[in-house]
Design an enzyme around this catalytic site. Sequence first.
Site, mmCIF file in Angstrom:
data_model
loop_
_atom_site.group_PDB
_atom_site.id
_atom_site.type_symbol
_atom_site.label_atom_id
_atom_site.label_comp_id
_atom_site.label_asym_id
_atom_site.label_seq_id
_atom_site.Cartn_x
_atom_site.Cartn_y
_atom_site.Cartn_z
ATOM 1 N N HIS A 109 6.347 10.717 -9.648
ATOM 2 C CA HIS A 109 7.624 11.105 -10.248
ATOM 3 C C HIS A 109 7.322 12.105 -11.359
ATOM 4 C CE1 HIS A 109 9.400 7.680 -8.147
ATOM 5 N NE2 HIS A 109 8.418 6.944 -8.643
ATOM 6 N N SER B 174 0.843 -1.189 0.000
ATOM 7 C CA SER B 174 0.000 0.000 0.000
ATOM 8 C C SER B 174 0.878 1.238 0.000
ATOM 9 C CB SER B 174 -0.923 -0.004 1.228
ATOM 10 O OG SER B 174 -1.791 -1.115 1.191
ATOM 11 N N CYS C 79 -4.114 -2.148 -0.431
ATOM 12 C CA CYS C 79 -4.460 -3.526 -0.109
ATOM 13 C C CYS C 79 -5.539 -3.500 0.957
ATOM 14 C CB CYS C 79 -3.230 -4.277 0.391
ATOM 15 S SG CYS C 79 -3.441 -6.058 0.428
#
Length: 264
Positions: free
Chosen positions: A118, A113, A141
């Site tokens: 970027h 998780s 998750c």
Amino acid sequence: MVKPLPRLRLQGFNNLTKALSFNIYDVCYARTEEERQRYIDYIDERYDADRLTQILTDVAEIIGANILNIARQDYDPQGASVTILISEEPVIDKKQAGKELISDAVVTHMDKSHITVHTYPETHPQEGIATFRADIDVATCGVISPLKALNYLIESLESDIVIMDYRVRGFTRDVKGKKHFIDHKINSIQNFLSKSIKSRYEMFDVNVYQENIFHTKMHLKDFDLDQYLFEEKARNLSFKERMKIEALLKLEIEELFHGRNLAE
């Protein structure tokens, strides 16, 4: 809003992994090399690690996740990265609570998780085109859904083109032993976009339903040259210049949207 299936009684933790990936592009035209460098500097400052950290922190709040750790970095000459580790469970201080009280779910699923971003500013060496790309991944998750952050992320960045991928992996087992490979209804990422965003973008889907893979890409419907010019106004350009720049920009947008070179 994510539409859940009827609530399931689970055996243990919900082991479904949901991953949402964004590629967001901003396209610009800067006439001179100096203007292109100033565009890079502007983007680099506008979307530095501090700003990106705030955006991802907001995402964590929107999807209802708890932040465990933040790592961020600005790069030289340009670009930035931020990674936030998140959990579905509240953060517990081991020193205060004792190791035995730490949820196994937090420890076991920490690596799955996370939210990352970027950035990639770049320019064409001759033709005046400058682009900024932000790659964002939200992986969760459990019952937390990254789809809740869709609209916020699109609105937070200068999104001329957006390419999105969503997939669900793994399974969770109910108390009767039956495996469930998805826990919410979806036939397109578009189901979770606001009416305002849908009205502004042209959209295209490629979905593989049996594999729980959903792909949507979109670009702005309306083309306003002034929105793409850096430190310049369309009214100050000759008709010939406007037509040339508009053609370059539209080609760049089409190539980024389709993911291939079209002019060759």
